[in-house]
Motif scaffolding. Sequence first.
Motif, PDB file in Angstrom:
ATOM      1  N   LYS A  15       0.934  -1.256  -0.045  1.00  0.00           N
ATOM      2  CA  LYS A  15      -0.072  -0.042   0.069  1.00  0.00           C
ATOM      3  C   LYS A  15       0.848   1.062  -0.014  1.00  0.00           C
ATOM      4  CE  LYS A  15      -4.123   2.094   2.253  1.00  0.00           C
ATOM      5  NZ  LYS A  15      -3.466   3.372   2.457  1.00  0.00           N
ATOM      6  N   ASP A  17       0.777   5.278  -0.512  1.00  0.00           N
ATOM      7  CA  ASP A  17       0.006   6.511  -0.857  1.00  0.00           C
ATOM      8  C   ASP A  17       0.861   7.547  -1.496  1.00  0.00           C
ATOM      9  OD1 ASP A  17      -2.151   5.396   0.641  1.00  0.00           O
ATOM     10  OD2 ASP A  17      -1.441   5.971   2.657  1.00  0.00           O
ATOM     11  N   THR A  20       2.125   6.761  -7.624  1.00  0.00           N
ATOM     12  CA  THR A  20       0.766   6.673  -8.326  1.00  0.00           C
ATOM     13  C   THR A  20       0.919   5.707  -9.596  1.00  0.00           C
ATOM     14  OG1 THR A  20       1.896   8.270  -9.931  1.00  0.00           O
ATOM     15  CG2 THR A  20       0.686   9.150  -8.313  1.00  0.00           C
ATOM     16  N   SER A  56      -8.012   3.247 -11.253  1.00  0.00           N
ATOM     17  CA  SER A  56      -7.118   4.582 -11.485  1.00  0.00           C
ATOM     18  C   SER A  56      -8.235   5.529 -12.326  1.00  0.00           C
ATOM     19  CB  SER A  56      -5.709   4.142 -12.261  1.00  0.00           C
ATOM     20  OG  SER A  56      -5.411   5.531 -12.757  1.00  0.00           O
ATOM     21  N   GLN A 113      -2.562  -0.041  -9.313  1.00  0.00           N
ATOM     22  CA  GLN A 113      -2.595   0.708  -7.903  1.00  0.00           C
ATOM     23  C   GLN A 113      -4.083   0.455  -7.571  1.00  0.00           C
ATOM     24  OE1 GLN A 113      -1.870   5.208  -7.331  1.00  0.00           O
ATOM     25  NE2 GLN A 113      -0.794   4.459  -5.611  1.00  0.00           N
ATOM     26  N   THR A 115      -4.968   0.070  -3.830  1.00  0.00           N
ATOM     27  CA  THR A 115      -5.307   0.498  -2.525  1.00  0.00           C
ATOM     28  C   THR A 115      -5.926   1.841  -2.151  1.00  0.00           C
ATOM     29  OG1 THR A 115      -3.238   1.351  -1.795  1.00  0.00           O
ATOM     30  CG2 THR A 115      -3.579  -1.144  -1.876  1.00  0.00           C
ATOM     31  N   ARG A 116      -5.839   2.578  -3.314  1.00  0.00           N
ATOM     32  CA  ARG A 116      -6.570   4.152  -3.104  1.00  0.00           C
ATOM     33  C   ARG A 116      -7.998   3.993  -3.286  1.00  0.00           C
ATOM     34  NH1 ARG A 116      -2.719   8.868  -5.609  1.00  0.00           N
ATOM     35  NH2 ARG A 116      -0.979   8.529  -4.349  1.00  0.00           N
ATOM     36  N   THR A 117      -8.540   2.781  -3.868  1.00  0.00           N
ATOM     37  CA  THR A 117      -9.911   2.619  -4.094  1.00  0.00           C
ATOM     38  C   THR A 117     -10.629   2.000  -2.672  1.00  0.00           C
ATOM     39  OG1 THR A 117      -9.285   1.953  -6.308  1.00  0.00           O
ATOM     40  CG2 THR A 117     -11.490   1.492  -5.446  1.00  0.00           C
ATOM     41  N   ASP A 216      -0.675  -2.409  -4.549  1.00  0.00           N
ATOM     42  CA  ASP A 216      -0.124  -1.609  -5.481  1.00  0.00           C
ATOM     43  C   ASP A 216       1.134  -2.045  -5.829  1.00  0.00           C
ATOM     44  OD1 ASP A 216      -2.188   0.048  -4.753  1.00  0.00           O
ATOM     45  OD2 ASP A 216      -0.973   1.092  -3.216  1.00  0.00           O
TER      46      ASP A 216
END
Length: 389
Positions: A15, A17, A20, A56, A113, A115-117, A216
């Motif tokens: 993960k 953060d 990108t 993304s 990527q 884990t931002r979701t 990610d």
Amino acid sequence: MTASIVGWAHTPFGKFDAETVESLVVKVATEALADAGISAADVDEIVLGHFNAGFSPQDFTASLVLQADPALRFKPTTRVENACATGSAAVHQGIRAIAAGAAKIVLVVGVEQMTRTPAAEIGRNLLKASYLPEDGDTVGGFAGVFGKIAQSYFQKYGDQSDALAMIAAKNHKNGVANPYAQMRKDFGYEFCRAESEKNPFVAGPLKRTDCSLVSDGAAALVLTDSETAKTMGKAVNFRATAHAQDFLPMSKRDILQFEGCTVAWQRALQQAGVGLSDLSFVETHDCFTVAELIEYEAMGLTPRGQGARAIKEGWTQKDGKLPINPSGGLKAKGHPIGATGVSMHVMSAMQLVGQAPEGMQLKNTKLAGIFNMGGAAVANYVSVLEPAK
């Protein structure tokens, strides 16, 4: 075969953060070219494996690879996608460009990527790799799909919870020695076997330790024709490749047989002129532990319904007759979808030239088998690799 791997790169999976899709792509593209000892200007073609499916906001990502070096501008560049087998689809596409004489040097990058979701959206995105008219309302998303597969397998062949826990424990133990793995912790069989607050049931008989990790990460390969490879510092040759695509609806096939997996393995082994027993190890697609169990049968390691023998009798351990997932597999390493297949090729190439991390390196590796799967045994890719003579 006409193609060889002459350089590679791999980020840790996890993960991140601060990363990108673009930064991950640029990092591995730059490092892979440096590892191969070539310049960006030497590249003839670029292939990017990126599933995306909503993970993304930036789509149309093929050209992000060009951000790694201005000399990549105007190179033929294509993004490919085939669900969880996207990475291998990119690798095989690069090989085809070389085989066709369209390129001598191909840069292949795989990235995701995830884990931002938000969790609910992750489930919806992953479910897009199944047949929505039949599976679109499945509780638990893609885990729910494999939970139903596991339940059907248990009904036909008996409760396999012990075998699934042993597969999970094996892969987590192997992942401890892999510095690229997202989860480097040996949980042990008892933890993986027992339901607990930290290991609850997720879907059907599958617990958290039966499911690969949302992740990610990125990986990259430099491919060349085999003649060019002879002039490079290191080379791993493709002995064979095979791709078998099956129906998307599970209702149109026997989902417990992974027939596309079987066909891909049969084609690749025949092309390579070897048998399964000739392989030194296999990196296989353990998106869920039940998938690895069924893959034992589909690849021909055991008869149908007897996959548990392979893990219970120690065949697939690192010191067994056919080590499976010495990297820790998707279970420990993580599963950033577009990167997974490329990662499998990187991990296998490292093993074959004796450059795997300490503790992960197997002895006397001569032939590697790779199986990367998209959907529930829909997209099936097999590669057989060997070190250049």
